[in-house]
Design an enzyme around this catalytic site. Structure first.
Site, PDB file in Angstrom:
ATOM      1  N   GLY A   1      39.295  45.114  38.499  1.00  0.00           N
ATOM      2  CA  GLY A   1      40.659  45.413  38.036  1.00  0.00           C
ATOM      3  C   GLY A   1      40.833  46.910  37.837  1.00  0.00           C
ATOM      4  O   GLY A   1      40.594  47.431  36.747  1.00  0.00           O
TER       5      GLY A   1
ATOM      6  N   GLY B   1      43.107  48.956  37.109  1.00  0.00           N
ATOM      7  CA  GLY B   1      44.432  49.198  36.529  1.00  0.00           C
ATOM      8  C   GLY B   1      44.327  50.237  35.430  1.00  0.00           C
ATOM      9  O   GLY B   1      43.453  51.106  35.459  1.00  0.00           O
TER      10      GLY B   1
ATOM     11  N   LYS C   1      50.520  38.392  19.609  1.00  0.00           N
ATOM     12  CA  LYS C   1      50.633  38.596  21.063  1.00  0.00           C
ATOM     13  C   LYS C   1      51.942  37.974  21.526  1.00  0.00           C
ATOM     14  O   LYS C   1      52.333  36.910  21.040  1.00  0.00           O
ATOM     15  CB  LYS C   1      49.480  37.892  21.789  1.00  0.00           C
TER      16      LYS C   1
ATOM     17  N   VAL D   1      43.266  50.149  32.379  1.00  0.00           N
ATOM     18  CA  VAL D   1      41.970  50.201  31.694  1.00  0.00           C
ATOM     19  C   VAL D   1      40.860  50.563  32.671  1.00  0.00           C
ATOM     20  O   VAL D   1      40.064  51.483  32.433  1.00  0.00           O
ATOM     21  CB  VAL D   1      41.675  48.826  31.019  1.00  0.00           C
ATOM     22  N   GLY D   2      40.820  49.843  33.784  1.00  0.00           N
ATOM     23  CA  GLY D   2      39.733  49.997  34.747  1.00  0.00           C
ATOM     24  C   GLY D   2      39.595  51.403  35.304  1.00  0.00           C
ATOM     25  O   GLY D   2      38.492  51.952  35.384  1.00  0.00           O
TER      26      GLY D   2
HETATM   27  P1  NAD Z   1      46.967  46.576  34.428  1.00  0.00           P
HETATM   28  O1  NAD Z   1      48.047  45.644  34.836  1.00  0.00           O
HETATM   29  O2  NAD Z   1      47.257  48.037  34.382  1.00  0.00           O
HETATM   30  O3  NAD Z   1      45.712  46.412  35.408  1.00  0.00           O
HETATM   31  C1  NAD Z   1      45.166  45.186  35.736  1.00  0.00           C
HETATM   32  C2  NAD Z   1      44.476  45.369  37.084  1.00  0.00           C
HETATM   33  O4  NAD Z   1      43.799  44.157  37.392  1.00  0.00           O
HETATM   34  C3  NAD Z   1      45.431  45.639  38.233  1.00  0.00           C
HETATM   35  O5  NAD Z   1      44.854  46.583  39.088  1.00  0.00           O
HETATM   36  C4  NAD Z   1      45.523  44.285  38.959  1.00  0.00           C
HETATM   37  O6  NAD Z   1      45.808  44.408  40.330  1.00  0.00           O
HETATM   38  C5  NAD Z   1      44.128  43.769  38.716  1.00  0.00           C
HETATM   39  N1  NAD Z   1      43.974  42.327  38.807  1.00  0.00           N
HETATM   40  C6  NAD Z   1      44.801  41.339  38.406  1.00  0.00           C
HETATM   41  N2  NAD Z   1      44.251  40.137  38.666  1.00  0.00           N
HETATM   42  C7  NAD Z   1      43.049  40.397  39.235  1.00  0.00           C
HETATM   43  C8  NAD Z   1      41.998  39.591  39.710  1.00  0.00           C
HETATM   44  N3  NAD Z   1      42.069  38.265  39.648  1.00  0.00           N
HETATM   45  N4  NAD Z   1      40.902  40.198  40.242  1.00  0.00           N
HETATM   46  C9  NAD Z   1      40.814  41.539  40.293  1.00  0.00           C
HETATM   47  N5  NAD Z   1      41.760  42.353  39.832  1.00  0.00           N
HETATM   48  C10 NAD Z   1      42.868  41.781  39.320  1.00  0.00           C
HETATM   49  O7  NAD Z   1      46.427  46.016  33.036  1.00  0.00           O
HETATM   50  P2  NAD Z   1      45.530  46.782  31.972  1.00  0.00           P
HETATM   51  O8  NAD Z   1      46.411  47.378  30.941  1.00  0.00           O
HETATM   52  O9  NAD Z   1      44.542  47.631  32.678  1.00  0.00           O
HETATM   53  O10 NAD Z   1      44.797  45.559  31.280  1.00  0.00           O
HETATM   54  C11 NAD Z   1      43.673  44.912  31.877  1.00  0.00           C
HETATM   55  C12 NAD Z   1      43.022  44.011  30.847  1.00  0.00           C
HETATM   56  O11 NAD Z   1      42.591  44.792  29.750  1.00  0.00           O
HETATM   57  C13 NAD Z   1      43.897  42.930  30.237  1.00  0.00           C
HETATM   58  O12 NAD Z   1      43.076  41.815  29.936  1.00  0.00           O
HETATM   59  C14 NAD Z   1      44.401  43.534  28.956  1.00  0.00           C
HETATM   60  O13 NAD Z   1      44.755  42.568  28.010  1.00  0.00           O
HETATM   61  C15 NAD Z   1      43.148  44.276  28.540  1.00  0.00           C
HETATM   62  N6  NAD Z   1      43.363  45.386  27.611  1.00  0.00           N
HETATM   63  C16 NAD Z   1      44.229  46.384  27.924  1.00  0.00           C
HETATM   64  C17 NAD Z   1      44.359  47.454  27.048  1.00  0.00           C
HETATM   65  C18 NAD Z   1      45.219  48.641  27.382  1.00  0.00           C
HETATM   66  O14 NAD Z   1      45.106  49.627  26.654  1.00  0.00           O
HETATM   67  N7  NAD Z   1      45.984  48.646  28.437  1.00  0.00           N
HETATM   68  C19 NAD Z   1      43.654  47.450  25.835  1.00  0.00           C
HETATM   69  C20 NAD Z   1      42.779  46.404  25.573  1.00  0.00           C
HETATM   70  C21 NAD Z   1      42.642  45.387  26.467  1.00  0.00           C
END
Ligand code: NAD
Length: 389
Positions: free
Chosen positions: A189, A191, A89, A193-194
């Protein structure tokens, strides 16, 4: 002065190894380049199965400890998914919303600083995206999660992780005596993933009643329109801009009653202080380390099933590993579906059979594979074989 420095150096040395155990980390690299104000850390945890893949995170508030824990999660995730990759990482300290030219400068400098670190393959994570990976490709070539134009499978655009989470949810529901149809989901969240897990699950009949981003949360017991929310977010808005919902404080998302609660934002969001507030039957860990181990125990005691992060959210890295081998998008999505469904079932069956926590079952599954890979090596953590990485 000298003794002060000695003391500090000794403390730093000790601190550097405080996470070390039989699995790693193999390397912890501090990257510093004052001309562009670059400060970053790379943790390469364990590469027994192959070169590490793990996201490059850009954030202002990540500790070395968090970086190490995320790297370890990648070791376990890649091993559990049966990929020929170890875990790593990287964290680049800074505001991911800084002006684009500064961000590009930071990421290009970071890639160059790690040019020789061949046991780490860059991938996108929070605060970085396909465009950032294209800059890394341009500098050093060793990267996954590229834009389509460069032969990549844009895992965030297609929702690879969300796709995997949706399959993890379907399988886990069988163990909760619950159907997906009309189940209420809450996504913390909205984002990369969500939004995709919300989209896949609502397409299959679930109803998303609440979601949040870093600015706040929204709630509508009759359901939120996921397509509309995706539109708002992609045009630069906040979930709070969605009209037909009650606006809540960000943390209030924990109190919303539902069948399936999906953390997809930051680490440790469910912990001993707030776990009692969670009212769900199933927690699918979309984010990395979103629920502390202590809180996972509390959930298990309350009869809440919790599918651990590195099992549930492996879709992204499976996609990345397939891209690395130039497989097609369809092959990657099919592999995600198969691997996720099989692993969730293996973990939950073992959980029931041995009356252990899902976390324990998941750890045992991954550990067994990591140890086997390590047993083929002369040294336990690294390999000197030509072209190993
Ligand atoms: P992202 O930046 O696209 O989305 C994150 C979202 O969370 C954003 O909407 C942000 O505004 C929101 N956020 C941040 N802090 C917050 C809080 N305290 N309360 C509520 N919402 C909050 O990131 P992502 O790529 O969607 O990743 C999200 C998580 O999933 C991370 O932990 C990442 O390590 C994990 N993850 C991502 C992937 C991937 O394919 N992108 C794969 C495995 C795990």
């Amino acid at each position: 002065m000298v003794s002060f420095l000695d003391k500090r150096a000794r403390a730093a040395f000790k601190e550097g190894f405080e996470f070390s155990d039989e699995l790693g980390p193999l390397k912890v690299i501090h990257v510093y380049e004052p001309s562009v104000n670059l400060k970053a850390i790379l943790v390469v945890d364990n590469i027994a199965a192959g070169p590490s893949i793990g996201g490059l995170r850009m954030a202002e508030d990540v500790s070395i400890e968090e970086c190490f824990r995320l790297a370890r999660t990648m070791t376990f995730k890649n091993a559990a998914a049966g990929l020929p990759h170890g875990g790593g990482k990287a964290v680049l300290f800074g505001d991911p919303k800084m002006p684009k030219e500064n961000k590009e400068q930071h990421i290009r400098a970071m890639a160059n600083a790690l040019r020789q670190t061949e046991d780490y393959i860059f991938a996108p994570d929070m605060g970085t995206d396909e465009e950032c990976m294209a800059w890394v490709k341009d500098e050093i070539g060793r990267v996954v999660g590229l834009p389509r134009e460069l032969g990549g499978i844009p895992l965030d655009e297609i929702g690879a992780t969300g796709w995997g989470l949706s399959h993890a949810t379907e399988v886990a529901l069988e163990y909760c005596d619950c159907e997906l149809q009309n189940s209420r989901i809450v996504v913390q969240g909205f984002g990369a993933v969500g939004k995709h897990v919300a989209n896949f699950l609502t397409q299959k009949g679930a109803v998303m009643v609440a979601t949040s981003d870093s600015r706040g949360a929204i709630y509508n017991p009759n359901g939120l329109n996921v397509a509309k929310l995706m539109e708002i977010k992609s045009s630069g808005g906040q979930v709070g801009d969605y009209e037909d919902a009650e606006k809540l404080k960000r943390e209030a998302i924990i109190d919303i009653e539902c069948e399936i609660w999906i953390p997809a934002a930051r680490p440790d969001v469910i912990n001993k202080d707030n776990v009692a507030r969670l009212k769900a039957k199933l927690v699918i860990e979309g984010a990395n380390i979103p629920v502390t181990h202590e809180a996972e125990k509390v959930l298990a005691n309350k009869g809440v099933m919790c599918v651990p992060d590195f099992i549930a959210n492996a879709g992204g890295v499976i996609c990345a590993a397939f891209e690395y081998r130039q497989a097609s998008e369809a092959q990657a999505m099919q592999a995600i579906e198969e691997k996720l469904r099989r692993n969730v079932r293996l973990v939950l069956e073992d959980t029931l059979k041995r009356k252990i926590l899902p976390r324990q079952a998941a750890n045992d599954l991954a550990l067994q594979r990591i140890k086997k890979a390590m047993s083929y090596r002369r040294y336990s953590l690294f390999s000197t074989a030509p072209r190993f990485v």
